[in-house]
Design a protein around this motif. Sequence first.
Motif, mmCIF file in Angstrom:
data_model
loop_
_atom_site.group_PDB
_atom_site.id
_atom_site.type_symbol
_atom_site.label_atom_id
_atom_site.label_comp_id
_atom_site.label_asym_id
_atom_site.label_seq_id
_atom_site.Cartn_x
_atom_site.Cartn_y
_atom_site.Cartn_z
ATOM 1 N N VAL A 1 0.864 -1.181 0.000
ATOM 2 C CA VAL A 1 0.000 0.000 0.000
ATOM 3 C C VAL A 1 0.898 1.227 0.000
ATOM 4 O O VAL A 1 1.821 1.332 0.822
ATOM 5 N N ASP A 2 0.648 2.177 -0.899
ATOM 6 C CA ASP A 2 1.525 3.339 -1.027
ATOM 7 C C ASP A 2 1.663 4.096 0.293
ATOM 8 O O ASP A 2 2.758 4.289 0.800
ATOM 9 N N HIS A 3 0.521 4.523 0.832
ATOM 10 C CA HIS A 3 0.555 5.328 2.056
ATOM 11 C C HIS A 3 -0.699 5.066 2.878
ATOM 12 O O HIS A 3 -1.784 4.845 2.328
ATOM 13 N N VAL A 4 -0.541 5.133 4.188
ATOM 14 C CA VAL A 4 -1.678 4.999 5.109
ATOM 15 C C VAL A 4 -1.570 6.111 6.142
ATOM 16 O O VAL A 4 -0.504 6.329 6.724
ATOM 17 N N VAL A 5 -2.672 6.821 6.351
ATOM 18 C CA VAL A 5 -2.740 7.840 7.392
ATOM 19 C C VAL A 5 -3.794 7.398 8.398
ATOM 20 O O VAL A 5 -4.951 7.150 8.036
ATOM 21 N N VAL A 6 -3.390 7.300 9.661
ATOM 22 C CA VAL A 6 -4.273 6.819 10.729
ATOM 23 C C VAL A 6 -4.686 8.008 11.579
ATOM 24 O O VAL A 6 -3.832 8.793 12.026
ATOM 25 N N SER A 7 -5.990 8.146 11.813
ATOM 26 C CA SER A 7 -6.490 9.247 12.632
ATOM 27 C C SER A 7 -7.806 8.836 13.269
ATOM 28 O O SER A 7 -8.402 7.828 12.891
ATOM 29 N N PRO A 8 -8.295 9.613 14.241
ATOM 30 C CA PRO A 8 -9.620 9.321 14.802
ATOM 31 C C PRO A 8 -10.732 9.408 13.761
ATOM 32 O O PRO A 8 -11.813 8.849 13.954
ATOM 33 N N HIS A 9 -10.464 10.090 12.654
ATOM 34 C CA HIS A 9 -11.478 10.302 11.623
ATOM 35 C C HIS A 9 -11.452 9.241 10.526
ATOM 36 O O HIS A 9 -12.159 9.364 9.521
ATOM 37 N N GLY A 10 -10.663 8.211 10.720
ATOM 38 C CA GLY A 10 -10.605 7.122 9.767
ATOM 39 C C GLY A 10 -9.183 6.762 9.397
ATOM 40 O O GLY A 10 -8.230 7.480 9.729
ATOM 41 N N ILE A 11 -9.059 5.640 8.712
ATOM 42 C CA ILE A 11 -7.759 5.191 8.216
ATOM 43 C C ILE A 11 -7.751 5.470 6.715
ATOM 44 O O ILE A 11 -8.475 4.829 5.949
ATOM 45 N N PHE A 12 -6.955 6.432 6.309
ATOM 46 C CA PHE A 12 -6.911 6.856 4.907
ATOM 47 C C PHE A 12 -5.910 5.989 4.152
ATOM 48 O O PHE A 12 -4.729 5.935 4.502
ATOM 49 N N VAL A 13 -6.411 5.303 3.145
ATOM 50 C CA VAL A 13 -5.589 4.417 2.329
ATOM 51 C C VAL A 13 -5.329 5.155 1.014
ATOM 52 O O VAL A 13 -6.233 5.315 0.191
ATOM 53 N N ILE A 14 -4.096 5.617 0.839
ATOM 54 C CA ILE A 14 -3.769 6.525 -0.252
ATOM 55 C C ILE A 14 -3.013 5.792 -1.347
ATOM 56 O O ILE A 14 -1.935 5.233 -1.108
ATOM 57 N N GLU A 15 -3.593 5.807 -2.540
ATOM 58 C CA GLU A 15 -2.918 5.276 -3.723
ATOM 59 C C GLU A 15 -2.421 6.483 -4.520
ATOM 60 O O GLU A 15 -3.186 7.406 -4.794
ATOM 61 N N THR A 16 -1.145 6.502 -4.869
ATOM 62 C CA THR A 16 -0.600 7.621 -5.635
ATOM 63 C C THR A 16 -0.173 7.148 -7.023
ATOM 64 O O THR A 16 0.279 6.021 -7.191
ATOM 65 N N LYS A 17 -0.344 8.051 -8.006
ATOM 66 C CA LYS A 17 0.077 7.728 -9.374
ATOM 67 C C LYS A 17 0.513 9.005 -10.079
ATOM 68 O O LYS A 17 -0.224 9.993 -10.066
ATOM 69 N N PRO A 18 1.722 9.002 -10.679
ATOM 70 C CA PRO A 18 2.122 10.171 -11.472
ATOM 71 C C PRO A 18 1.162 10.362 -12.646
ATOM 72 O O PRO A 18 0.774 9.395 -13.299
ATOM 73 N N CYS A 19 0.791 11.607 -12.897
ATOM 74 C CA CYS A 19 -0.187 11.873 -13.948
ATOM 75 C C CYS A 19 0.053 13.259 -14.525
ATOM 76 O O CYS A 19 -0.040 14.248 -13.800
ATOM 77 N N THR A 20 0.368 13.323 -15.809
ATOM 78 C CA THR A 20 0.566 14.615 -16.456
ATOM 79 C C THR A 20 -0.464 14.858 -17.562
ATOM 80 O O THR A 20 -0.513 15.953 -18.118
ATOM 81 N N GLY A 21 -1.260 13.868 -17.856
ATOM 82 C CA GLY A 21 -2.271 14.019 -18.903
ATOM 83 C C GLY A 21 -3.659 14.160 -18.311
ATOM 84 O O GLY A 21 -3.835 14.430 -17.130
#
Length: 200
Positions: free
Chosen positions: A80-100
């Motif tokens: 998994v690219d990134h995970v942010v844990v907080s009282p407001h939920g566990i954010f599962v972040i997928e990142t992708k370079p995009c120029t178009g």
Amino acid sequence: MTDAGDVFTTLIKPNLPLFGAVAGLYAVLFLYRRFKPALRGTLREMLVVQGTFRLLKPEGYGCFTDVRVPRPDGGGTLRVDHVVVSPHGIFVIETKPCTGAVQGAEDEAQWVQTFATGSRVAFPNLIWQSRRHIAALAQFLKLPEAKFRPVIFLMGGGTLKPGLPEPVINDGLTAYITGFEEVVLEPAEVERVKAALGGK
């Protein structure tokens, strides 16, 4: 007639460090040209995401990068690219370079990125990938999937065509994460999840 040993001793041997430096430079240039797109994408991701992580209050958010969890079927692990844990939920972040310009729908297996040159590149639906990652994290952390929030973050100045689902963004990652106010995790759950993901 000049002896080969003399040539080596007088011309080549004193310049060996220079020859080595030139060969090393050519090797670096070759590798840079060969992997330039990947390196630029990785660097951009590091700058953008790590910048976002620094803007999140450390007492409220735990940030993790390159998280590996067991697959729900037991067949290895998922990254998994990134995970942010907080009282407001566990954010599962997928990142992708995009120029178009990116277009796609939640129920389409392939999304398409169209560049200014007119060329098009298809890539797998990132929402489906995010769901797989959330399922794996939910099983690993023993939490319901409702406590997880998917985020698809397209970096690089690309544009989003109409039809892309809500968790797909190309700017304002910090604002998106901090925009959730509902509390879905108790403090003890937050600390347990952080510890399970490698936090302190």
